[in-house]
Write a protein that holds these residues in place. Structure first.
Motif, PDB file in Angstrom:
ATOM      1  N   ASN A 437       0.825  -1.216   0.000  1.00  0.00           N
ATOM      2  CA  ASN A 437       0.000   0.000   0.000  1.00  0.00           C
ATOM      3  C   ASN A 437       0.851   1.255   0.000  1.00  0.00           C
ATOM      4  OD1 ASN A 437      -2.149  -1.718   0.079  1.00  0.00           O
ATOM      5  ND2 ASN A 437      -2.706  -1.326   2.214  1.00  0.00           N
ATOM      6  N   LEU A 438       1.929   1.228   0.790  1.00  0.00           N
ATOM      7  CA  LEU A 438       2.804   2.391   0.848  1.00  0.00           C
ATOM      8  C   LEU A 438       3.572   2.554  -0.453  1.00  0.00           C
ATOM      9  CD1 LEU A 438       3.309   4.499   2.993  1.00  0.00           C
ATOM     10  CD2 LEU A 438       5.290   3.203   3.775  1.00  0.00           C
ATOM     11  N   ARG A 439       3.919   1.422  -1.086  1.00  0.00           N
ATOM     12  CA  ARG A 439       4.623   1.484  -2.369  1.00  0.00           C
ATOM     13  C   ARG A 439       3.730   2.065  -3.458  1.00  0.00           C
ATOM     14  NH1 ARG A 439       6.297  -3.408  -2.188  1.00  0.00           N
ATOM     15  NH2 ARG A 439       5.072  -4.367  -3.849  1.00  0.00           N
ATOM     16  N   LEU A 440       2.447   1.721  -3.434  1.00  0.00           N
ATOM     17  CA  LEU A 440       1.508   2.256  -4.430  1.00  0.00           C
ATOM     18  C   LEU A 440       1.322   3.758  -4.253  1.00  0.00           C
ATOM     19  CD1 LEU A 440      -1.205  -0.568  -4.460  1.00  0.00           C
ATOM     20  CD2 LEU A 440       0.448  -0.037  -6.254  1.00  0.00           C
ATOM     21  N   ILE A 441       1.237   4.207  -2.992  1.00  0.00           N
ATOM     22  CA  ILE A 441       1.110   5.640  -2.721  1.00  0.00           C
ATOM     23  C   ILE A 441       2.356   6.377  -3.201  1.00  0.00           C
ATOM     24  CG2 ILE A 441       1.018   7.368  -0.878  1.00  0.00           C
ATOM     25  CD1 ILE A 441      -0.760   5.449   0.681  1.00  0.00           C
ATOM     26  N   ALA A 442       3.531   5.786  -2.942  1.00  0.00           N
ATOM     27  CA  ALA A 442       4.785   6.409  -3.372  1.00  0.00           C
ATOM     28  C   ALA A 442       4.852   6.511  -4.892  1.00  0.00           C
ATOM     29  CB  ALA A 442       5.973   5.608  -2.840  1.00  0.00           C
ATOM     30  N   LYS A 443       4.410   5.453  -5.573  1.00  0.00           N
ATOM     31  CA  LYS A 443       4.443   5.452  -7.032  1.00  0.00           C
ATOM     32  C   LYS A 443       3.535   6.524  -7.616  1.00  0.00           C
ATOM     33  CE  LYS A 443       3.888   2.378 -11.018  1.00  0.00           C
ATOM     34  NZ  LYS A 443       3.535   0.995 -11.479  1.00  0.00           N
ATOM     35  N   GLU A 444       2.390   6.774  -6.953  1.00  0.00           N
ATOM     36  CA  GLU A 444       1.405   7.718  -7.483  1.00  0.00           C
ATOM     37  C   GLU A 444       1.692   9.164  -7.073  1.00  0.00           C
ATOM     38  OE1 GLU A 444      -3.402   8.648  -7.060  1.00  0.00           O
ATOM     39  OE2 GLU A 444      -2.579   6.731  -6.387  1.00  0.00           O
ATOM     40  N   LYS A 445       2.179   9.368  -5.841  1.00  0.00           N
ATOM     41  CA  LYS A 445       2.231  10.725  -5.307  1.00  0.00           C
ATOM     42  C   LYS A 445       3.636  11.243  -4.998  1.00  0.00           C
ATOM     43  CE  LYS A 445      -2.375  10.513  -3.201  1.00  0.00           C
ATOM     44  NZ  LYS A 445      -3.177  10.752  -1.972  1.00  0.00           N
ATOM     45  N   ALA A 446       4.631  10.366  -4.979  1.00  0.00           N
ATOM     46  CA  ALA A 446       5.961  10.801  -4.552  1.00  0.00           C
ATOM     47  C   ALA A 446       6.584  11.760  -5.557  1.00  0.00           C
ATOM     48  CB  ALA A 446       6.873   9.599  -4.331  1.00  0.00           C
ATOM     49  N   ILE A 447       7.230  12.778  -5.043  1.00  0.00           N
ATOM     50  CA  ILE A 447       7.991  13.743  -5.853  1.00  0.00           C
ATOM     51  C   ILE A 447       9.466  13.381  -5.720  1.00  0.00           C
ATOM     52  CG2 ILE A 447       8.632  16.170  -6.135  1.00  0.00           C
ATOM     53  CD1 ILE A 447       5.914  16.872  -4.861  1.00  0.00           C
ATOM     54  N   GLU A 448      10.142  13.198  -6.848  1.00  0.00           N
ATOM     55  CA  GLU A 448      11.540  12.766  -6.793  1.00  0.00           C
ATOM     56  C   GLU A 448      12.483  13.963  -6.760  1.00  0.00           C
ATOM     57  OE1 GLU A 448      14.616   9.533  -8.649  1.00  0.00           O
ATOM     58  OE2 GLU A 448      12.781   9.975  -9.761  1.00  0.00           O
ATOM     59  N   VAL A 449      13.369  13.952  -5.758  1.00  0.00           N
ATOM     60  CA  VAL A 449      14.454  14.936  -5.707  1.00  0.00           C
ATOM     61  C   VAL A 449      15.518  14.452  -6.684  1.00  0.00           C
ATOM     62  CG1 VAL A 449      16.170  16.057  -4.257  1.00  0.00           C
ATOM     63  CG2 VAL A 449      13.937  15.460  -3.306  1.00  0.00           C
ATOM     64  N   PRO A 450      15.839  15.238  -7.718  1.00  0.00           N
ATOM     65  CA  PRO A 450      16.707  14.728  -8.791  1.00  0.00           C
ATOM     66  C   PRO A 450      18.118  14.424  -8.307  1.00  0.00           C
ATOM     67  CG  PRO A 450      16.340  17.084  -9.042  1.00  0.00           C
ATOM     68  CD  PRO A 450      15.412  16.630  -7.957  1.00  0.00           C
ATOM     69  N   PRO A 451      18.735  13.364  -8.853  1.00  0.00           N
ATOM     70  CA  PRO A 451      20.136  13.080  -8.536  1.00  0.00           C
ATOM     71  C   PRO A 451      21.038  14.143  -9.152  1.00  0.00           C
ATOM     72  CG  PRO A 451      19.375  11.635 -10.278  1.00  0.00           C
ATOM     73  CD  PRO A 451      18.170  12.399  -9.803  1.00  0.00           C
ATOM     74  N   LEU A 452      22.262  14.218  -8.675  1.00  0.00           N
ATOM     75  CA  LEU A 452      23.180  15.257  -9.138  1.00  0.00           C
ATOM     76  C   LEU A 452      23.456  15.145 -10.630  1.00  0.00           C
ATOM     77  CD1 LEU A 452      24.870  17.661  -8.269  1.00  0.00           C
ATOM     78  CD2 LEU A 452      26.732  16.087  -7.701  1.00  0.00           C
ATOM     79  N   ARG A 453      23.451  13.933 -11.197  1.00  0.00           N
ATOM     80  CA  ARG A 453      23.744  13.776 -12.631  1.00  0.00           C
ATOM     81  C   ARG A 453      22.646  14.397 -13.496  1.00  0.00           C
ATOM     82  NH1 ARG A 453      22.576   8.841 -10.570  1.00  0.00           N
ATOM     83  NH2 ARG A 453      20.594   7.891 -11.196  1.00  0.00           N
ATOM     84  N   ASP A 454      21.452  14.632 -12.930  1.00  0.00           N
ATOM     85  CA  ASP A 454      20.363  15.256 -13.671  1.00  0.00           C
ATOM     86  C   ASP A 454      20.268  16.755 -13.414  1.00  0.00           C
ATOM     87  OD1 ASP A 454      19.711  12.855 -14.750  1.00  0.00           O
ATOM     88  OD2 ASP A 454      17.959  12.477 -13.493  1.00  0.00           O
ATOM     89  N   ARG A 455      21.186  17.308 -12.649  1.00  0.00           N
ATOM     90  CA  ARG A 455      21.167  18.752 -12.373  1.00  0.00           C
ATOM     91  C   ARG A 455      22.579  19.321 -12.479  1.00  0.00           C
ATOM     92  NH1 ARG A 455      20.603  19.162  -5.804  1.00  0.00           N
ATOM     93  NH2 ARG A 455      20.959  21.326  -6.365  1.00  0.00           N
ATOM     94  N   ILE A 456      23.251  18.950 -13.599  1.00  0.00           N
ATOM     95  CA  ILE A 456      24.650  19.350 -13.762  1.00  0.00           C
ATOM     96  C   ILE A 456      24.815  20.863 -13.861  1.00  0.00           C
ATOM     97  CG2 ILE A 456      25.350  17.169 -14.794  1.00  0.00           C
ATOM     98  CD1 ILE A 456      25.133  18.444 -17.531  1.00  0.00           C
ATOM     99  N   GLU A 457      23.718  21.587 -14.225  1.00  0.00           N
ATOM    100  CA  GLU A 457      23.814  23.051 -14.274  1.00  0.00           C
ATOM    101  C   GLU A 457      24.078  23.640 -12.890  1.00  0.00           C
ATOM    102  OE1 GLU A 457      20.425  21.882 -17.196  1.00  0.00           O
ATOM    103  OE2 GLU A 457      21.284  21.188 -15.302  1.00  0.00           O
ATOM    104  N   ASP A 458      23.740  22.892 -11.837  1.00  0.00           N
ATOM    105  CA  ASP A 458      23.913  23.384 -10.465  1.00  0.00           C
ATOM    106  C   ASP A 458      25.323  23.168  -9.935  1.00  0.00           C
ATOM    107  OD1 ASP A 458      21.278  24.140 -10.350  1.00  0.00           O
ATOM    108  OD2 ASP A 458      20.588  22.318  -9.372  1.00  0.00           O
ATOM    109  N   ILE A 459      26.106  22.322 -10.605  1.00  0.00           N
ATOM    110  CA  ILE A 459      27.404  21.926 -10.049  1.00  0.00           C
ATOM    111  C   ILE A 459      28.338  23.117  -9.808  1.00  0.00           C
ATOM    112  CG2 ILE A 459      29.536  20.659 -10.598  1.00  0.00           C
ATOM    113  CD1 ILE A 459      27.808  18.393 -11.632  1.00  0.00           C
ATOM    114  N   PRO A 460      28.506  24.082 -10.757  1.00  0.00           N
ATOM    115  CA  PRO A 460      29.417  25.202 -10.477  1.00  0.00           C
ATOM    116  C   PRO A 460      29.051  25.971  -9.212  1.00  0.00           C
ATOM    117  CG  PRO A 460      28.899  25.121 -12.821  1.00  0.00           C
ATOM    118  CD  PRO A 460      27.999  24.123 -12.157  1.00  0.00           C
ATOM    119  N   MET A 461      27.756  26.268  -9.001  1.00  0.00           N
ATOM    120  CA  MET A 461      27.364  27.012  -7.807  1.00  0.00           C
ATOM    121  C   MET A 461      27.494  26.160  -6.554  1.00  0.00           C
ATOM    122  SD  MET A 461      23.875  29.162  -6.973  1.00  0.00           S
ATOM    123  CE  MET A 461      24.293  30.472  -8.110  1.00  0.00           C
TER     124      MET A 461
END
Length: 575
Positions: A437-461
């Motif tokens: 039940n908790l896995r289904l809720i996570a799949k439907e409603k969870a917001i993913e904090v992106p990994p660093l490899r998906d936010r390379i524009e942030d690396i210099p700052m």
């Protein structure tokens, strides 16, 4: 022809060409570390506020316009190789006269952009009149014979082989023009299809011509992690960006800047507010978010906060989930004036009793849980729910869905109006450590904090902030070092980046040897293996490292091919 640049291939080097339409854009590209610039009519159109496809229309003398701004705005102002892209389907064009003109302008190279294939099916008409792709190949071959560098734009195996047969040693695979909207994301299925198409072109020409250099340019890929994934799969050595490098970032920057100045009219304390906005440029709630992925995630979190709903955050280890959760709690409390509660259920001294409470029984005292203590204006942050029994996890899922719960040892139904901030790890979801039940809720409603490899524009700052935290003597890292950090895959996310920055700060050699940094990052990646990285990520990384070869990937992971196929199917990995 003036200073002559010869681009040389280096180990682990990823080349970046900037297709620009003004000296200002070329200057910025050089400062950011571009390897060369291309003067394109499409770029000039973009700088005039006109879409790139206008460069195909007979509305101006494309050759004169492009050569004029290349000679006046680019060559005198940058110390990079300057290439020029010319429309060779102009029937008035005299090849010999054009080559002589190029030699006098101190340009370093030439390419066939826009290419005749950008006309689609109408290209056949031009080809029938001697104004098609054959003319472009002949022109580039003649230019090379005159000592000019050349880049041949191709879109399929046949064109690539024809270019290579004519002696053109640098190719650019072009899948069309960039999408006008940067918000249009590309799904994994499309990405894999493009990667396979690109790899087919690369393999067809590289096997007989090993010294070929192959770039990617245009199409729906605009940078970031998706570009990295495609290039790794296809064996591509560089990227030529136009709209992805100038129009999209410029539009975003101008919109944000103009909007901030327009707000001055309605702000009570105009000077203080404006200064505060400028100090926080590139940040939201003290979180670095120059990357679109981070910006979109924070937009989703804000929407949940405004709606007054429960917030579920997921992500890899060390992506900053807890910092985002803390920001969300602070923002919510500002609206409700409630209290903050936090429960880390991974601690051995805590149990579900601390959350649900426990009823009185013979020999056992009544225990009050935080669900009973919290009211509707309060926020409860939950961490480590995967350490609870499956039954207790399902009870937490029921609280999130309906607010209903019972104290441990009691059948009396209660209701809680408090909002919950639940922090989950991707590895808990993927490896099925959560109740269904908790896995289904996570799949439907969870917001993913992106990994660093998906936010390379942030690396210099991020690097700049980390350096300022570690030392009282800020150090400015050279662009070459920043590029190496951006190209790294960062399986350990922010923790691994912090370790790398610490190494750079403590490094006594201020010349920042690039090969030593690459060696350090490779060694550090092996130590990061002790961190919790999901099995799915290990399989994906192994496939990319082994060029999608199932046999080599299985050997690399130390498993059988059958086990590898089972994991690919289990984790729904599209390859």
């Amino acid at each position: 022809m003036g200073k002559f640049y010869k681009l040389k291939q280096k180990n682990n080097r990823f080349w970046v060409g900037a297709a620009v339409g003004s000296g200002m854009a070329a200057h910025a590209a050089e400062a950011a570390g571009a390897d060369f610039v291309l003067a394109l009519g499409a770029g000039k159109m973009r700088s005039m506020g006109i879409p790139s496809p206008a460069s195909l229309l007979p509305i101006y003398d494309a050759v004169d316009l492009t050569l004029d701004f290349a000679a006046k705005e680019l060559v005198p102002r940058v110390n990079l190789p300057v290439y020029v892209g010319l429309p060779l389907f102009d029937p008035r064009l005299e090849v010999e006269a054009l080559l002589e003109r190029l030699d006098t302008l101190k340009l370093n190279g030439v390419t066939n952009f826009p290419a005749v294939f950008h006309f689609g099916k109408r290209a056949e008409i031009l080809e029938a009149h001697g104004l098609g792709y054959r003319r472009e190949i002949n022109f580039l071959a003649a230019a090379k014979a005159k000592g000019l560098e050349t880049i041949g734009y191709v879109r399929n195996r046949d064109e690539a082989n024809r270019m290579a047969a004519a002696g053109i040693t640098t190719l650019c695979i072009n899948f069309g023009l960039n999408p006008h909207s940067r918000d249009k994301s590309i799904n994994d299925e499309t990405l894999d299809r493009l990667a396979l198409a690109a790899k087919e072109i690369v393999d067809s020409v590289r096997k007989p011509k090993k010294n070929l250099k192959i770039y990617l340019g245009g199409g729906p890929i605009t940078g970031g992690a998706k570009l990295d994934k495609l290039c790794r799969k296809a064996g591509i050595e560089g990227f030529i960006g136009g709209s992805a490098l100038d129009r999209a970032p410029l539009e975003k920057s101008l919109v944000n800047s103009v909007a901030s100045f327009r707000e001055i009219e309605v702000l009570q304390n105009r000077v203080e507010r404006l200064e505060r906005r400028l100090r926080q440029y590139g940040k939201r709630y003290d979180l670095v978010c120059l990357a679109d992925a981070m910006d979109r995630m924070l937009d989703q979190v804000e929407a949940v906060i405004s709606d007054g709903s429960h917030l579920i955050l997921k992500g890899e280890t060390a992506t900053g989930r807890h910092k985002v959760a803390k920001m969300a709690v602070v923002r919510s409390i500002q609206k409700t004036n409630g209290k903050r509660w936090k429960l880390d259920l991974s601690k051995p001294q805590l149990s579900s009793d601390d959350f649900f409470g426990k009823s009185r029984s013979p020999g056992v005292r009544r225990r009050v849980g935080i669900l009973e203590l919290a009211n509707e204006s309060d926020i409860l942050t939950l961490v480590g729910v995967e350490h609870l029994q499956e039954e207790d996890q399902n009870r937490i899922a029921e609280v999130i869905l309906s607010g209903k719960y019972c104290c441990n040892g009691s059948d009396l139904e209660r209701h809680s109006g408090a909002r919950i901030v639940l922090i989950l790890g991707n590895e808990n979801i993927l490896e099925q450590q959560l109740a269904q039940n908790l896995r289904l809720i996570a799949k439907e409603k969870a917001i993913e904090v992106p990994p660093l490899r998906d936010r390379i524009e942030d690396i210099p700052m991020l690097v700049k902030n980390m350096i300022s935290e570690m030392t009282d003597e800020p150090r400015e890292l050279p662009p070459s070092i920043i590029r190496i950090l951006i190209r790294h895959n960062w399986p350990g996310n922010l923790n691994e980046l912090r370790q790398a920055v610490k190494w750079l700060v403590e490094e006594k050699d201020t010349s920042f040897n690039q090969s030593r940094l690459i060696e350090h990052l490779s060694a550090d990646t092996r130590t990061v293996g002790s961190m919790k990285i999901s099995q799915r990520d290990r399989v994906v990384k192994a496939l990319l490292l082994n060029n999608l070869s199932r046999t080599k990937t299985a050997e690399y992971l130390g498993i059988t091919r059958k086990t590898l196929y089972n994991r690919i199917k289990k984790y729904d990995i599209l390859t």
